[in-house]
Design a protein around this motif. Structure first.
Motif, PDB file in Angstrom:
ATOM      1  N   UNK A 129       5.039   8.942  -4.728  1.00 38.58           N
ATOM      2  CA  UNK A 129       3.889   8.126  -5.139  1.00 38.58           C
ATOM      3  C   UNK A 129       3.315   8.594  -6.484  1.00 38.58           C
ATOM      4  N   UNK A 130       4.104   9.395  -7.196  1.00 37.05           N
ATOM      5  CA  UNK A 130       3.679   9.903  -8.501  1.00 37.05           C
ATOM      6  C   UNK A 130       4.850   9.842  -9.474  1.00 37.05           C
ATOM      7  N   UNK A 131       4.602   9.236 -10.626  1.00 41.87           N
ATOM      8  CA  UNK A 131       5.619   9.148 -11.669  1.00 41.87           C
ATOM      9  C   UNK A 131       6.497   7.914 -11.542  1.00 41.87           C
ATOM     10  N   UNK A 132       7.083   7.537 -12.663  1.00 45.59           N
ATOM     11  CA  UNK A 132       8.052   6.431 -12.689  1.00 45.59           C
ATOM     12  C   UNK A 132       7.526   5.151 -12.078  1.00 45.59           C
ATOM     13  N   UNK A 133       8.390   4.476 -11.336  1.00 44.65           N
ATOM     14  CA  UNK A 133       8.085   3.163 -10.759  1.00 44.65           C
ATOM     15  C   UNK A 133       7.296   3.245  -9.456  1.00 44.65           C
ATOM     16  N   UNK A 180       0.852  -1.187   0.000  1.00 46.54           N
ATOM     17  CA  UNK A 180       0.000   0.000   0.000  1.00 46.54           C
ATOM     18  C   UNK A 180       0.888   1.237   0.000  1.00 46.54           C
ATOM     19  N   UNK A 181       0.685   2.150  -0.951  1.00 42.12           N
ATOM     20  CA  UNK A 181       1.545   3.339  -1.033  1.00 42.12           C
ATOM     21  C   UNK A 181       1.196   4.384   0.018  1.00 42.12           C
ATOM     22  N   UNK A 182       2.231   5.005   0.570  1.00 40.58           N
ATOM     23  CA  UNK A 182       2.050   6.045   1.580  1.00 40.58           C
ATOM     24  C   UNK A 182       2.003   7.428   0.939  1.00 40.58           C
ATOM     25  N   UNK A 183       1.648   8.394   1.751  1.00 44.34           N
ATOM     26  CA  UNK A 183       1.716   9.788   1.358  1.00 44.34           C
ATOM     27  C   UNK A 183       0.378  10.373   0.969  1.00 44.34           C
ATOM     28  N   UNK A 184       0.473  11.557   0.367  1.00 43.05           N
ATOM     29  CA  UNK A 184      -0.710  12.295  -0.034  1.00 43.05           C
ATOM     30  C   UNK A 184      -1.179  11.862  -1.413  1.00 43.05           C
TER      31      UNK A 184
END
Length: 173
Positions: free
Chosen positions: A105-109, A45-49
């Motif tokens: 959590x935005x862009x690339x991998x 699960x990805x963290x952050x905004x």
């Protein structure tokens, strides 16, 4: 006055619907079995905004089955589950998330949107309060429908893995 925000506390396996710093609702959830992490293919699960990028399933019956964000025409039932063992069930509603933090959590991998990370319903016999998903945030069907009706596209979603100060375990919403 800003609209509601969603805070997902991975440590407590809870989703808090907040408005102006006050908790409106608290829902039990199930985040990733593999824990938190942002990399594509990690099953975490990805963290952050994040923000709600799209809402899928408005008006669908509870238990509607989705594949690729489209209804299959099926309603979840134990017989259907038996015919498709191991299927990752996405039911009732989808809130598709997009990351807001480049390189986190935005862009690339590490792109949440391209990883197809959702808040979604799951079979009602799936346990909440314990990590079991493949990266998404699972909710009961009734809860995801309730949340879906309370948030808009663009709603802020903060996913964190440490307990939020002021949100104590067992506190009333």
């Amino acid at each position: 006055m800003a609209g509601p925000e969603v805070h997902i506390d991975v440590a407590l396996q809870q989703l808090h619907l907040m408005l102006d710093g006050a908790t409106l609702r608290t829902y039990p959830v199930s985040t990733a079995l593999n824990g938190v992490g942002e990399h594509n293919g990690s099953g975490c699960t990805p963290r952050g905004l994040h923000r709600v990028r799209a809402k899928v399933g408005a008006g669908c019956a509870p238990g509607t089955v989705f594949v690729g964000r489209r209804t299959t025409g099926e309603l979840y039932a134990p017989e259907l589950a038996a015919a498709h063992p191991g299927r990752d069930w996405i039911l009732s509603r989808i809130l598709w998330l997009t990351g807001c933090e480049p390189g986190v959590n935005r862009g690339g991998a590490v792109d949440t949107l391209r990883r197809y990370i959702y808040i979604h319903g799951c079979p009602d016999d799936c346990p909440m309060g314990v990590p079991r998903s493949h990266g998404c945030v699972r909710m009961t069907n009734a809860d995801v429908i309730d949340l879906f009706d309370r948030v808009a596209v663009g709603t802020r979603v903060c996913i964190h893995s440490i307990q939020t100060p002021g949100l104590m375990e067992g506190a009333a919403p």
